[in-house]
Write a protein that holds these residues in place. Sequence first.
Motif, mmCIF file in Angstrom:
data_model
loop_
_atom_site.group_PDB
_atom_site.id
_atom_site.type_symbol
_atom_site.label_atom_id
_atom_site.label_comp_id
_atom_site.label_asym_id
_atom_site.label_seq_id
_atom_site.Cartn_x
_atom_site.Cartn_y
_atom_site.Cartn_z
ATOM 1 N N ALA A 160 9.537 53.186 103.962
ATOM 2 C CA ALA A 160 8.981 53.783 105.173
ATOM 3 C C ALA A 160 8.461 55.194 104.914
ATOM 4 C CB ALA A 160 10.046 53.806 106.270
ATOM 5 N N HIS A 178 4.457 56.702 105.403
ATOM 6 C CA HIS A 178 4.606 57.487 106.628
ATOM 7 C C HIS A 178 3.364 57.393 107.517
ATOM 8 C CE1 HIS A 178 5.630 60.565 109.412
ATOM 9 N NE2 HIS A 178 4.758 61.443 108.941
ATOM 10 N N GLY A 179 3.586 57.033 108.783
ATOM 11 C CA GLY A 179 2.495 56.959 109.755
ATOM 12 C C GLY A 179 1.829 55.598 109.828
ATOM 13 N N ARG A 180 2.125 54.696 108.893
ATOM 14 C CA ARG A 180 1.513 53.370 108.918
ATOM 15 C C ARG A 180 2.336 52.414 109.795
ATOM 16 N NH1 ARG A 180 0.209 52.540 102.435
ATOM 17 N NH2 ARG A 180 -0.777 54.580 102.084
ATOM 18 N N ILE A 181 1.808 51.219 109.995
ATOM 19 C CA ILE A 181 2.481 50.233 110.843
ATOM 20 C C ILE A 181 3.850 49.862 110.274
ATOM 21 C CG2 ILE A 181 2.374 47.865 111.719
ATOM 22 C CD1 ILE A 181 -0.631 48.146 111.912
ATOM 23 N N ASP A 192 5.849 51.660 108.549
ATOM 24 C CA ASP A 192 6.771 52.753 108.822
ATOM 25 C C ASP A 192 7.289 52.667 110.258
ATOM 26 O OD1 ASP A 192 8.174 55.176 108.809
ATOM 27 O OD2 ASP A 192 6.394 56.310 109.395
ATOM 28 N N HIS A 193 6.390 52.388 111.197
ATOM 29 C CA HIS A 193 6.797 52.289 112.603
ATOM 30 C C HIS A 193 7.737 51.107 112.822
ATOM 31 C CE1 HIS A 193 4.178 55.500 113.612
ATOM 32 N NE2 HIS A 193 3.041 54.830 113.411
ATOM 33 N N SER A 197 11.120 52.076 111.566
ATOM 34 C CA SER A 197 11.706 53.088 112.455
ATOM 35 C C SER A 197 12.254 52.452 113.730
ATOM 36 C CB SER A 197 10.662 54.152 112.808
ATOM 37 O OG SER A 197 10.246 54.847 111.653
ATOM 38 N N VAL A 198 11.472 51.554 114.338
ATOM 39 C CA VAL A 198 11.920 50.892 115.567
ATOM 40 C C VAL A 198 13.155 50.033 115.291
ATOM 41 C CG1 VAL A 198 11.312 49.150 117.297
ATOM 42 C CG2 VAL A 198 9.652 50.908 116.663
ATOM 43 N N TYR A 227 16.179 52.276 114.893
ATOM 44 C CA TYR A 227 16.594 52.811 116.195
ATOM 45 C C TYR A 227 17.421 51.779 116.959
ATOM 46 C CZ TYR A 227 13.978 57.209 116.306
ATOM 47 O OH TYR A 227 13.535 58.485 116.072
ATOM 48 N N ARG A 250 17.115 55.985 107.722
ATOM 49 C CA ARG A 250 16.435 57.059 108.450
ATOM 50 C C ARG A 250 16.573 58.393 107.710
ATOM 51 N NH1 ARG A 250 13.888 56.044 112.585
ATOM 52 N NH2 ARG A 250 13.653 58.270 113.026
ATOM 53 N N ARG A 259 14.267 58.168 104.665
ATOM 54 C CA ARG A 259 12.871 58.266 105.099
ATOM 55 C C ARG A 259 12.475 59.715 105.355
ATOM 56 N NH1 ARG A 259 10.669 59.035 110.037
ATOM 57 N NH2 ARG A 259 8.506 58.311 110.366
#
Length: 319
Positions: A120, A124-127, A129-130, A133-134, A137, A198, A201
């Motif tokens: 991730a 960073h900032g790509r799909i 990575d998101h 992250s989700v 979370y 996290r 990352r």
Amino acid sequence: MAGYVLKRLLSIALTMAVMSVLIFWITQVMPGNVAYMILGDFASPQDVATLEAKLGLNDPAYIQYLRWASGLLQGDLGRSLVMDRPIAPVLWDAVGKSAILAGISIGLVALLGISLGVYAGVRHGRISDHIVSVATYINIAIPEFLWAIVIVMLFAGYLNWFPATGYSDLSSGFASWARHLILPVFTLVTGLIAHISRLTRSSMIDTMQTQYVRAARARGLPEKLVIRRHALPNALLPTITILAIDVGIMMGGIVVVETIFSYPGLGRLLMFAIQNMDVPLLQACMMVITFVYAAANLIADLLYAFLNPKVRYGRSSSE
């Protein structure tokens, strides 16, 4: 470094001494009468008084503490009131089973958590990575006991792939041993993976923006080599030390997981001691958990000092 290690060992000894007083005090003020727990609610007052005298429960609290603490220093963990047998063999057997569970779990957390965090961080900032992250979370938001319930319902109840509870020795076969470990390990790993990934990352993102990484790219080095040789070793510095601390954090999760999966480890033994008001067994379990947490913090500090030579313990920042 030797001076620092000695100082930290003395700190652990002091922590264990203070915690022994606190643990003894907590078990003293717990509601309920040990003698009645052993003899039953309908025991006669004479039988209760006889048992209290036999167990030394009528002695002043400081006498009881000194007797217990001196036994600990000599390696005598006492005798279980409920099982009427020495605590040490039962406790060390439970600790060994919990160590298997925790060792496999922390190994998978390190492997999967660091891999996800690096993946991730590099993207960073790509799909991708998101998505990571989700997912992390969500893992952090869901408590371990809820993960355990969902996992049991899905993999043990609906799919019937793994046993919902219990433990199997290696003597019964590796397959049976592994099948009984998969669900509790999976439950422990889910939450800690989110924590480690996290952290990795964030550290990876910061490291990729440093001057020495940019200089490595300017020299024309391949991106994979830049990541592996220059970014990754520095990005993993905080992660590796946090992994040692997570061993202590995992002890809290083990109590929940072992209880839900009926896994015969330290956590379940602790719950047994609480439910049955087995004070000596409860005290021994809590002291072991305290030691594990203190030792994990010591390992974390030593790893950080070893991996980061710039660290100077015992000096102010102005020096």
